[in-house]
Motif scaffolding. Structure first.
Motif, mmCIF file in Angstrom:
data_model
loop_
_atom_site.group_PDB
_atom_site.id
_atom_site.type_symbol
_atom_site.label_atom_id
_atom_site.label_comp_id
_atom_site.label_asym_id
_atom_site.label_seq_id
_atom_site.Cartn_x
_atom_site.Cartn_y
_atom_site.Cartn_z
ATOM 1 N N SER A 181 -70.377 23.365 -45.884
ATOM 2 C CA SER A 181 -69.689 24.668 -45.610
ATOM 3 C C SER A 181 -69.136 25.952 -46.402
ATOM 4 N N THR A 182 -69.461 25.711 -47.573
ATOM 5 C CA THR A 182 -69.507 26.188 -49.088
ATOM 6 C C THR A 182 -70.138 26.283 -50.054
ATOM 7 N N GLY A 183 -72.018 25.457 -49.604
ATOM 8 C CA GLY A 183 -73.498 25.623 -50.461
ATOM 9 C C GLY A 183 -72.445 24.329 -51.735
ATOM 10 N N PHE A 184 -72.231 23.450 -51.668
ATOM 11 C CA PHE A 184 -72.370 22.554 -52.239
ATOM 12 C C PHE A 184 -72.996 21.581 -51.982
ATOM 13 N N ASP A 185 -74.493 21.102 -52.994
ATOM 14 C CA ASP A 185 -74.923 20.078 -52.852
ATOM 15 C C ASP A 185 -74.318 18.536 -53.672
ATOM 16 N N ILE A 186 -73.757 17.700 -52.791
ATOM 17 C CA ILE A 186 -73.897 16.485 -53.616
ATOM 18 C C ILE A 186 -74.844 15.770 -54.448
ATOM 19 N N VAL A 187 -75.035 15.580 -55.317
ATOM 20 C CA VAL A 187 -75.767 14.971 -56.125
ATOM 21 C C VAL A 187 -75.225 13.348 -57.084
ATOM 22 N N ALA A 188 -74.135 12.789 -56.225
ATOM 23 C CA ALA A 188 -73.791 11.398 -56.708
ATOM 24 C C ALA A 188 -72.277 11.396 -56.624
ATOM 25 N N TRP A 189 -71.857 10.558 -56.330
ATOM 26 C CA TRP A 189 -70.359 9.879 -56.140
ATOM 27 C C TRP A 189 -69.938 8.792 -56.819
ATOM 28 N N THR B 85 -58.952 5.892 -68.801
ATOM 29 C CA THR B 85 -58.536 4.566 -68.028
ATOM 30 C C THR B 85 -59.473 4.395 -67.242
ATOM 31 N N ARG B 86 -59.989 4.488 -66.060
ATOM 32 C CA ARG B 86 -60.393 4.623 -65.224
ATOM 33 C C ARG B 86 -61.959 4.499 -64.768
ATOM 34 N N PRO B 87 -62.657 3.787 -64.712
ATOM 35 C CA PRO B 87 -64.178 3.168 -64.746
ATOM 36 C C PRO B 87 -65.260 4.820 -63.856
ATOM 37 N N GLY B 88 -64.376 4.371 -62.193
ATOM 38 C CA GLY B 88 -65.317 5.214 -61.845
ATOM 39 C C GLY B 88 -65.323 6.551 -62.805
ATOM 40 N N PHE B 89 -63.786 6.889 -62.876
ATOM 41 C CA PHE B 89 -64.149 8.853 -63.496
ATOM 42 C C PHE B 89 -64.660 8.605 -64.836
ATOM 43 N N GLY B 90 -65.264 7.813 -65.669
ATOM 44 C CA GLY B 90 -66.032 7.501 -66.580
ATOM 45 C C GLY B 90 -66.958 6.819 -66.663
ATOM 46 N N ALA B 91 -67.656 6.930 -65.818
ATOM 47 C CA ALA B 91 -69.045 6.606 -65.052
ATOM 48 C C ALA B 91 -69.515 8.352 -64.568
ATOM 49 N N LEU B 92 -68.184 8.599 -63.344
ATOM 50 C CA LEU B 92 -68.945 10.476 -63.658
ATOM 51 C C LEU B 92 -68.773 11.324 -64.951
ATOM 52 N N LEU B 93 -68.246 10.911 -65.875
ATOM 53 C CA LEU B 93 -68.380 11.884 -67.476
ATOM 54 C C LEU B 93 -70.013 11.874 -67.458
ATOM 55 N N ASP B 94 -70.075 10.229 -67.785
ATOM 56 C CA ASP B 94 -71.522 9.702 -67.779
ATOM 57 C C ASP B 94 -72.906 10.241 -67.706
ATOM 58 N N VAL C 45 -74.658 19.968 -63.789
ATOM 59 C CA VAL C 45 -73.714 19.602 -62.871
ATOM 60 C C VAL C 45 -72.271 19.768 -63.425
ATOM 61 N N ARG C 46 -71.594 21.184 -63.101
ATOM 62 C CA ARG C 46 -70.046 21.782 -63.568
ATOM 63 C C ARG C 46 -69.457 20.966 -62.588
ATOM 64 N N VAL C 47 -69.075 20.990 -61.505
ATOM 65 C CA VAL C 47 -68.684 20.980 -59.913
ATOM 66 C C VAL C 47 -67.950 19.338 -59.682
ATOM 67 N N LEU D 155 -61.879 18.080 -67.844
ATOM 68 C CA LEU D 155 -63.399 18.828 -67.271
ATOM 69 C C LEU D 155 -63.690 19.782 -67.992
ATOM 70 N N ILE D 156 -62.544 20.602 -67.976
ATOM 71 C CA ILE D 156 -62.529 21.655 -68.724
ATOM 72 C C ILE D 156 -62.983 22.050 -70.370
ATOM 73 N N LYS D 157 -62.800 21.609 -71.497
ATOM 74 C CA LYS D 157 -63.881 21.431 -71.939
ATOM 75 C C LYS D 157 -64.721 20.745 -71.921
ATOM 76 N N ARG D 158 -65.763 20.316 -70.831
ATOM 77 C CA ARG D 158 -67.515 20.392 -71.114
ATOM 78 C C ARG D 158 -67.445 21.159 -69.865
ATOM 79 N N CYS D 159 -66.517 22.504 -69.258
ATOM 80 C CA CYS D 159 -67.346 23.692 -69.079
ATOM 81 C C CYS D 159 -67.558 23.445 -67.155
ATOM 82 N N MET D 160 -66.250 22.766 -66.524
ATOM 83 C CA MET D 160 -66.737 21.629 -65.333
ATOM 84 C C MET D 160 -65.157 22.731 -64.753
ATOM 85 N N ARG D 161 -65.530 23.012 -63.524
ATOM 86 C CA ARG D 161 -64.440 23.021 -62.686
ATOM 87 C C ARG D 161 -64.049 21.719 -61.639
ATOM 88 N N VAL D 162 -62.762 21.669 -60.844
ATOM 89 C CA VAL D 162 -62.085 20.430 -59.849
ATOM 90 C C VAL D 162 -62.352 20.613 -59.143
#
Length: 135
Positions: free
Chosen positions: A42-50, A64-73, A80-82, A105-112
């Motif tokens: 509804s808002t125009g985001f294209d999900i490229v990875a989960w 310490t979260r493996p999934g979050f670490g993979a997201l950062l990588d 991708v900035r969102v 994430l802000i330090k990486r110029c990202m939005r949550v």
């Protein structure tokens, strides 16, 4: 001919706190996915990875979260900035963990952004601003 709108690329972060709520027959991940997919469409985001951290407490530090670490990588150098989350509690329940993760994430110029449209990186709350400045 219909114009195709430009979609903003985003990654998704899911977290389920209890091992009892993890699995295909459970509601937590399905509910999060559905809410985020609806919002993205509804808002125009294209999900490229989960990315997912199953059975991870909301008080556990983000780093310490493996999934979050993979997201950062994944987002380090790909444009991708969102990051989309169902709500702030799925990102982290503990306010300190949440704010430190958002700051990371802000330090990486990202939005949550939550599935209700709240931008967790845009803080007007003086206590959040202070916490981020101290961190």
């Amino acid at each position: 001919m219909a114009r195709k709108r430009n979609l903003v690329q985003a990654v998704v972060y899911l977290r389920t706190s209890s091992a009892a709520n993890v699995g295909h027959d459970k509601d937590s991940e399905r509910r999060q996915r559905l809410a985020i997919e609806r919002f993205a469409k509804s808002t125009g985001f294209d999900i490229v990875a989960w990315f997912n951290d199953p059975a991870v407490s909301g008080a556990d530090p983000i780093e310490t979260r493996p999934g979050f670490g993979a997201l950062l990588d994944r987002v380090e150098n790909n444009g991708v900035r969102v990051v989309l989350v169902e709500d702030a509690s799925r990102f982290a329940r503990d306010l300190v963990a949440q704010e430190l993760g958002v700051l990371l994430l802000i330090k990486r110029c990202m939005r949550v952004v939550t599935a209700s449209g709240d931008d967790l990186t845009e803080a007007t709350d003086p206590s959040r601003i202070m916490m981020r400045q101290i961190a």
